[in-house]
Design an enzyme around this catalytic site. Structure first.
Site, short mmCIF file in Angstrom:
data_model
loop_
_atom_site.label_atom_id
_atom_site.label_comp_id
_atom_site.label_asym_id
_atom_site.label_seq_id
_atom_site.Cartn_x
_atom_site.Cartn_y
_atom_site.Cartn_z
N GLN A 11 2.08 -5.31 20.16
CA GLN A 11 3.14 -5.12 19.16
C GLN A 11 4.52 -5.02 19.80
OE1 GLN A 11 2.02 -1.85 16.51
NE2 GLN A 11 1.23 -3.38 15.08
N ASP A 23 0.88 -9.41 15.11
CA ASP A 23 0.41 -8.83 16.36
C ASP A 23 -0.20 -9.85 17.31
OD1 ASP A 23 1.11 -6.50 15.10
OD2 ASP A 23 -0.91 -5.67 14.98
N VAL A 47 13.98 -9.39 1.92
CA VAL A 47 14.81 -8.38 2.59
C VAL A 47 15.38 -8.88 3.92
CG1 VAL A 47 13.70 -6.40 1.49
CG2 VAL A 47 12.82 -7.24 3.70
N TYR A 97 -1.26 5.90 11.49
CA TYR A 97 -2.11 4.97 10.74
C TYR A 97 -2.43 5.52 9.36
CZ TYR A 97 -2.61 2.30 15.00
OH TYR A 97 -2.33 1.54 16.10
N TYR A 147 6.93 -5.72 16.91
CA TYR A 147 6.93 -4.66 15.88
C TYR A 147 7.49 -3.35 16.45
CZ TYR A 147 4.75 -1.74 12.16
OH TYR A 147 4.50 -0.87 11.13
N GLY A 206 0.80 -1.22 0.00
CA GLY A 206 0.00 0.00 0.00
C GLY A 206 0.83 1.27 0.00
N ALA A 257 9.72 -2.32 3.11
CA ALA A 257 9.10 -3.64 3.35
C ALA A 257 8.96 -3.87 4.84
CB ALA A 257 9.96 -4.74 2.72
N PHE A 295 -0.12 -1.83 22.18
CA PHE A 295 -0.61 -3.09 22.74
C PHE A 295 -0.56 -4.16 21.64
CE2 PHE A 295 -3.66 -6.18 24.16
CZ PHE A 295 -3.61 -6.13 25.55
N PRO A 342 5.36 6.90 10.26
CA PRO A 342 3.96 7.19 9.96
C PRO A 342 3.04 6.70 11.08
CG PRO A 342 5.03 5.97 8.16
CD PRO A 342 5.93 5.90 9.36
P1 NDP Z 1 1.80 -3.73 3.04
O1 NDP Z 1 1.51 -4.97 3.78
O2 NDP Z 1 0.77 -3.18 2.10
O3 NDP Z 1 3.15 -3.87 2.24
C1 NDP Z 1 4.27 -4.46 2.83
C2 NDP Z 1 5.26 -4.81 1.73
O4 NDP Z 1 6.38 -5.44 2.34
C3 NDP Z 1 4.70 -5.74 0.70
O5 NDP Z 1 4.94 -5.20 -0.58
C4 NDP Z 1 5.51 -7.02 0.90
O6 NDP Z 1 5.85 -7.62 -0.32
C5 NDP Z 1 6.78 -6.50 1.51
N1 NDP Z 1 7.45 -7.55 2.28
C6 NDP Z 1 7.02 -8.18 3.39
N2 NDP Z 1 7.92 -9.10 3.78
C7 NDP Z 1 8.96 -9.02 2.89
C8 NDP Z 1 10.19 -9.71 2.75
N3 NDP Z 1 10.60 -10.65 3.63
N4 NDP Z 1 11.00 -9.39 1.71
C9 NDP Z 1 10.61 -8.45 0.84
N5 NDP Z 1 9.46 -7.77 0.90
C10 NDP Z 1 8.64 -8.06 1.92
O7 NDP Z 1 2.17 -2.64 4.15
P2 NDP Z 1 2.15 -1.05 4.12
O8 NDP Z 1 2.32 -0.57 2.73
O9 NDP Z 1 1.00 -0.60 4.89
O10 NDP Z 1 3.44 -0.72 4.98
C11 NDP Z 1 4.69 -0.38 4.40
C12 NDP Z 1 5.68 -0.04 5.50
O11 NDP Z 1 5.18 1.05 6.27
C13 NDP Z 1 5.91 -1.18 6.49
O12 NDP Z 1 7.26 -1.18 6.88
C14 NDP Z 1 5.02 -0.81 7.67
O13 NDP Z 1 5.48 -1.37 8.86
C15 NDP Z 1 5.15 0.70 7.65
N6 NDP Z 1 4.05 1.40 8.27
C16 NDP Z 1 2.78 1.30 7.78
C17 NDP Z 1 1.77 2.00 8.38
C18 NDP Z 1 0.38 1.94 7.87
O14 NDP Z 1 -0.49 2.55 8.52
N7 NDP Z 1 0.10 1.28 6.77
C19 NDP Z 1 2.00 2.84 9.54
C20 NDP Z 1 3.37 2.88 9.98
C21 NDP Z 1 4.34 2.19 9.35
P3 NDP Z 1 5.16 -8.99 -0.80
O15 NDP Z 1 3.68 -8.69 -0.84
O16 NDP Z 1 5.78 -9.25 -2.10
O17 NDP Z 1 5.49 -9.98 0.28
#
Ligand code: NDP
Length: 246
Positions: A149, A93, A61, A184, A152, A13, A88, A147, A182
Site C-alpha cells: 500500500q 494494492d 471527488v 480494519y 494508499y 460501507g 470517499a 505492505f 480507522p
Molecule cells: P467502500 O469501498 O465501501 O466505499 C468507498 C466509497 O467511496 C464508495 O461509496 C465509493 O462510491 C466512493 N468513491 C470511490 N471513488 C470515488 C470517486 N472518485 N468519487 C466519489 N466517490 C468515490 O469503502 P469503506 O466504506 O470501507 O471506506 C470508506 C473510507 O474509509 C475510505 O476512505 C477508506 O480508505 C477508509 N478506511 C476504511 C477502512 C476499512 O476498514 N473499511 C479502514 C481505514 C480507512 P461509488 O461506489 O459510488 O464509487
C-alpha cells in the site's frame, strides 16, 4: 437550526453508517456517489424504506470541476454545507515494484486530491458563517505503513498534513479540521480481503481480536461534528482496536 452534512462516498460501507448516524441526530444528510454508479437509485430507495431520506448527488471527488459543481448544486438546492466528511476512498494494492503510474495516480486523486477539491468550495462559506466541521477519513495504514500500500499509505498520510495546516488557518473562525484513522473495519473494502489472509494475518494484529464496526466509527464522526467538539482541531484520532498506538 438543522445543520447540513455532506458525506462523500456515503453509499459505501463506512459512509452509509455515517449517513445513518448523522440523520438519526437530525442533521440534513447529503451524500455523493461516483457518476458511473448504477446502484445509486437502488441504494436511495433502500434507505427510504429504512426511513432515511438522503439527498444524493453525483460527484467524482478526484475531479476539481465535478466537486465544485456538486457543492454548488447542494448549496443551491438545500443550503450551505456545515459539515464535510471526506470519506470517499479507494485502494489499488500491490507491491511498489508492481505498481504502475496509473495505480499511483488513481489512489492519490481519490484519496488526497479529493480533500483539496471538496474543501475548496466549502471552506470560505464555513469561515464566513463562523462555524464548520471538516473530518477526513485516513487509515491506520498511513500511520504504520502497510505492505502493498505505498500509494494508499502515502495518500492517507498526506491527509493528515493537510488537516493540520488547514486547521491552523481556520482555527479562529469556528471551523475545526480533523483526521480520523480507522483500523480494519468490517466493510466491503475489508471483507474483499481473502478470508485466510484476514484470519491469519490481520485479526492477530488487532489486540481486540475483531474488526471494528462501521457504527463505532460513525459514533466518533458524530462527536467530531458536534458543538461539543469545538476545541478539538488538527488531531488525528486513531480508532483501531489497539492495533497501533502512537
Ligand atoms: P467502500 O469501498 O465501501 O466505499 C468507498 C466509497 O467511496 C464508495 O461509496 C465509493 O462510491 C466512493 N468513491 C470511490 N471513488 C470515488 C470517486 N472518485 N468519487 C466519489 N466517490 C468515490 O469503502 P469503506 O466504506 O470501507 O471506506 C470508506 C473510507 O474509509 C475510505 O476512505 C477508506 O480508505 C477508509 N478506511 C476504511 C477502512 C476499512 O476498514 N473499511 C479502514 C481505514 C480507512 P461509488 O461506489 O459510488 O464509487
Amino acid at each position: 437550526m438543522t445543520r447540513i452534512a455532506l458525506v462523500t462516498g456515503g453509499m459505501g460501507g463506512l459512509g452509509e453508517a455515517i449517513c445513518i448516524k448523522l440523520a438519526a441526530l437530525d442533521y440534513k444528510v447529503v451524500t455523493t456517489y461516483s457518476p458511473g454508479n448504477t446502484k445509486a437509485a437502488d441504494w436511495r430507495a433502500n434507505m427510504r424504506e429504512m426511513g432515511f431520506d438522503f439527498y444524493c448527488y453525483p460527484c467524482d471527488v478526484g475531479d476539481f470541476d465535478s466537486a465544485q459543481q456538486c457543492v454548488t448544486a447542494v448549496e443551491k438546492d438545500i443550503g450551505p454545507i456545515d459539515i464535510l466528511i471526506n470519506n470517499a476512498g479507494i485502494t489499488r494494492d500491490m507491491t511498489f515494484r508492481k505498481m504502475d503510474k496509473l495505480n499511483w495516480d488513481e489512489v492519490m486523486r481519490t484519496n488526497l486530491d479529493s480533500l483539496f477539491n471538496m474543501c475548496k468550495p466549502v471552506c470560505d462559506g464555513m469561515v464566513e458563517r463562523g462555524w464548520g466541521r471538516i473530518i477526513n477519513i485516513s487509515s491506520v495504514n498511513a500511520q504504520k505503513g502497510a505492505f502493498g500500500q505505498v500509494n494508499y499509505s502515502a495518500a492517507k498520510a498526506g491527509m493528515h498534513g493537510f488537516t493540520k495546516a488547514l486547521a491552523l488557518e481556520v482555527a479562529r473562525k469556528g471551523v475545526t479540521v480533523n483526521t480520523i484513522s480507522p483500523g480494519y473495519i468490517g466493510t466491503k473494502m475489508v471483507k474483499a480481503i481473502p478470508s485466510d489472509v484476514l484470519e491469519t494475518k490481520i485479526l492477530p494484529q488487532i489486540p481486540m481480536g475483531r474488526l471494528g464496526k462501521p457504527e463505532e466509527v460513525a459514533g466518533l464522526i458524530a462527536y467530531l461534528s458536534s458543538d461539543e467538539a469545538a476545541f478539538l482541531t488538527g488531531a488525528n484520532i486513531a480508532i483501531n482496536g489497539g492495533q497501533h498506538m502512537s
